[in-house]
Design a protein around this motif. Structure first.
Motif, PDB file in Angstrom:
ATOM      1  N   ASN A  45      -2.185 -21.833 -31.903  1.00 55.13           N
ATOM      2  CA  ASN A  45      -0.980 -21.331 -32.563  1.00 55.13           C
ATOM      3  C   ASN A  45      -1.040 -22.022 -33.635  1.00 55.13           C
ATOM      4  O   ASN A  45       0.519 -22.416 -34.424  1.00 55.13           O
ATOM      5  CB  ASN A  45       0.465 -21.266 -32.066  1.00 55.13           C
ATOM      6  CG  ASN A  45       0.531 -20.257 -31.052  1.00 55.13           C
ATOM      7  OD1 ASN A  45      -0.020 -19.070 -31.258  1.00 55.13           O
ATOM      8  ND2 ASN A  45       0.786 -20.704 -29.595  1.00 55.13           N
ATOM      9  N   GLY A 100       6.271 -12.623 -34.282  1.00 53.40           N
ATOM     10  CA  GLY A 100       4.941 -13.701 -33.211  1.00 53.40           C
ATOM     11  C   GLY A 100       5.764 -15.384 -32.998  1.00 53.40           C
ATOM     12  O   GLY A 100       5.678 -16.175 -32.561  1.00 53.40           O
ATOM     13  N   LEU A 152      -0.513 -10.386 -37.428  1.00 55.45           N
ATOM     14  CA  LEU A 152      -0.776 -10.735 -36.727  1.00 55.45           C
ATOM     15  C   LEU A 152      -1.821 -12.351 -36.338  1.00 55.45           C
ATOM     16  O   LEU A 152      -1.502 -13.103 -35.831  1.00 55.45           O
ATOM     17  CB  LEU A 152      -2.272 -10.370 -35.845  1.00 55.45           C
ATOM     18  CG  LEU A 152      -1.143  -9.149 -35.566  1.00 55.45           C
ATOM     19  CD1 LEU A 152      -2.354  -8.326 -34.474  1.00 55.45           C
ATOM     20  CD2 LEU A 152      -0.500  -8.889 -34.172  1.00 55.45           C
TER      21      LEU A 152
END
Length: 440
Positions: free
Chosen positions: A374, A22, A288
């Motif tokens: 994000n 990520g 996550l």
């Protein structure tokens, strides 16, 4: 040898690799430091674990899951085969995680972390690998070494629990798994198609009367000989002493999961009871969300408190949900309710229901941290008894302004007039699940 990186991730398990991938997608320079597990194991996982692997982009790891197989369950004297699980061979799975790192271009240092020296300016790591000692400097540190990670003093622990994992080899054949409750704990067992066999008994660490360590293999073999499930799933080899690995499986929650330049994820943030079968899922859940939290800490430090609160509260909420799920399943075993193992676990962590009753009048609008583009920012969410962290969107529909309109007396059809019919139906269904009933 000395080297440096923006972000060092300690641990090459599913949580560490998911965070690294990520962060890489966000453009950060990241290095993973990991070493191989010291024992072989197999894990039974649910379909949502596979969904989590897919969402994290761990495609090589996902491909390691065997086809779903039935899991026989003997609990409280009743037997069922309604559940199914996917068996993950951990050595193969761990190798596939490394392949996912290579495919994403994330460097992996196969080394043990000897020392970590941290201050406001960053982290200095002393590593020991096959090539000798190495010093790695990092601006940010992600702790993902699982239960082995140093926990510090601020943590919540469940009943102290010990698991004894046995492994042996027999002829290849049909795979499968089973779980059964015992007077002093419970046992999970699995057989892979290639003949590798696993049996793990989970006990109360405080009350179990176990023999000396060198006598444990014989003791475990004697326990297997008492089980009809073992006789059905395995064969004569199961009655012989086998290789054994003892490990703690106590549920643990870190009460401080991050700071300005560090973050805990996976089992390093919270480790759940193995009864849930969702350890990898909870590891991925915190992993996550971590890239957005780290991105906020590094690029918008003025939002640090908001980002850390977002991470901590979600870790704690997930921990409590898993703990209460385990509590309720333990409570189903009535035959030995007074025995120390069962008495301690049927009452922990609290007496709060797993799911609070719905009530539209109890919904409230509040400001809370959310994830957008994000980054962590603050927005209005709808808080309910069952969703104390709040719900921001329902598949793209922002809920807070619409709930506020309904609470002020506006009819549903007028409030939802701007939505297409499928969206109106979805919103109506969600509101009804929350106890909403339109005025006649």
């Amino acid at each position: 040898m000395n080297s440096s990186t923006t972000i060092a991730v300690l641990g090459a398990g599913p949580a560490g690799v998911a965070v690294a991938l990520g962060l890489r997608r966000l453009g950060f320079e990241v290095v993973v430091v990991g070493e191989w597990r010291r024992f072989a194991a197999v894990e039974g996982v649910s379909a949502r674990v596979l969904d989590g692997l897919r969402q994290a982009g761990l495609h090589h790891a996902l491909a390691c899951a065997d086809l779903a197989s039935p899991r026989r369950v003997l609990w409280n004297g009743s037997e069922s085969a309604l559940n199914q699980e996917f068996l993950l061979d951990r050595p193969r799975f761990d190798a596939a995680l490394r392949e996912d790192l290579r495919a994403a271009g994330v460097p992996l240092l196969e080394a043990r972390v000897r020392e970590v020296h941290s201050d406001e300016g960053g982290h200095r790591l002393l590593l020991e690998g096959s090539g000798g000692e190495q010093v790695l400097q990092a601006q940010f540190l992600v702790e993902a070494r699982g239960r082995q990670a140093p926990l510090g003093s601020r943590r919540l622990r469940g009943p102290e629990t010990l698991s004894l994992l046995n492994q042996w080899q027999q002829e290849p054949g049909r795979g499968g798994s089973a779980v059964e409750s015992l007077e002093d704990g419970w046992a999970w067992m699995a057989r892979l198609a290639d003949g590798r066999c696993y049996w793990q008994i989970t006990l109360d660490a405080a009350s179990s009367s176990l023999p000396a360590r060198d006598a444990l293999p014989d003791w475990c073999a004697q326990r297997r000989a008492q089980s009809a499930r073992v006789a059905e799933l395995f064969g004569a080899q199961a009655l012989e002493p086998a290789s054994l690995h003892a490990r703690s499986s106590t549920a643990i929650l870190a009460l401080e999961t991050g700071g300005a330049n560090w973050l805990r994820v996976g089992d390093a943030a919270m480790a759940v009871d193995p009864l849930s079968g969702n350890g990898i899922f909870q590891s991925l859940s915190s992993a996550l969300q971590a890239p957005a939290v780290i991105n906020t800490l590094l690029t918008c430090p003025e939002r640090a408190e908001l980002a850390l609160n977002f991470h901590q509260r979600r870790v704690e909420q997930l921990f409590q949900r898993f703990a209460r799920t385990g509590r309720d399943f333990y409570a189903l075993e009535q035959r030995w309710a007074a025995q120390p193992f069962w008495a301690a676990r049927r009452a922990w962590p609290d007496t709060e229901p797993l799911h609070a009753p719905a009530g539209f009048a109890g919904l409230r609008v509040a400001r809370a941290p959310v994830l957008r583009d994000n980054l962590i920012e603050e927005a209005e969410v709808v808080v309910s008894a069952d969703q104390p962290l709040g719900i921001w969107h329902l598949q793209g529909i922002e809920l807070a302004p619409r709930v506020r309109c309904l609470q002020q007396g506006e009819p549903f059809e007028r409030m939802a007039a701007d939505l297409a019919e499928p969206q109106r139906a979805m919103l109506r269904g969600w509101l009804q699940s929350q106890g909403y009933r339109p005025a006649p």
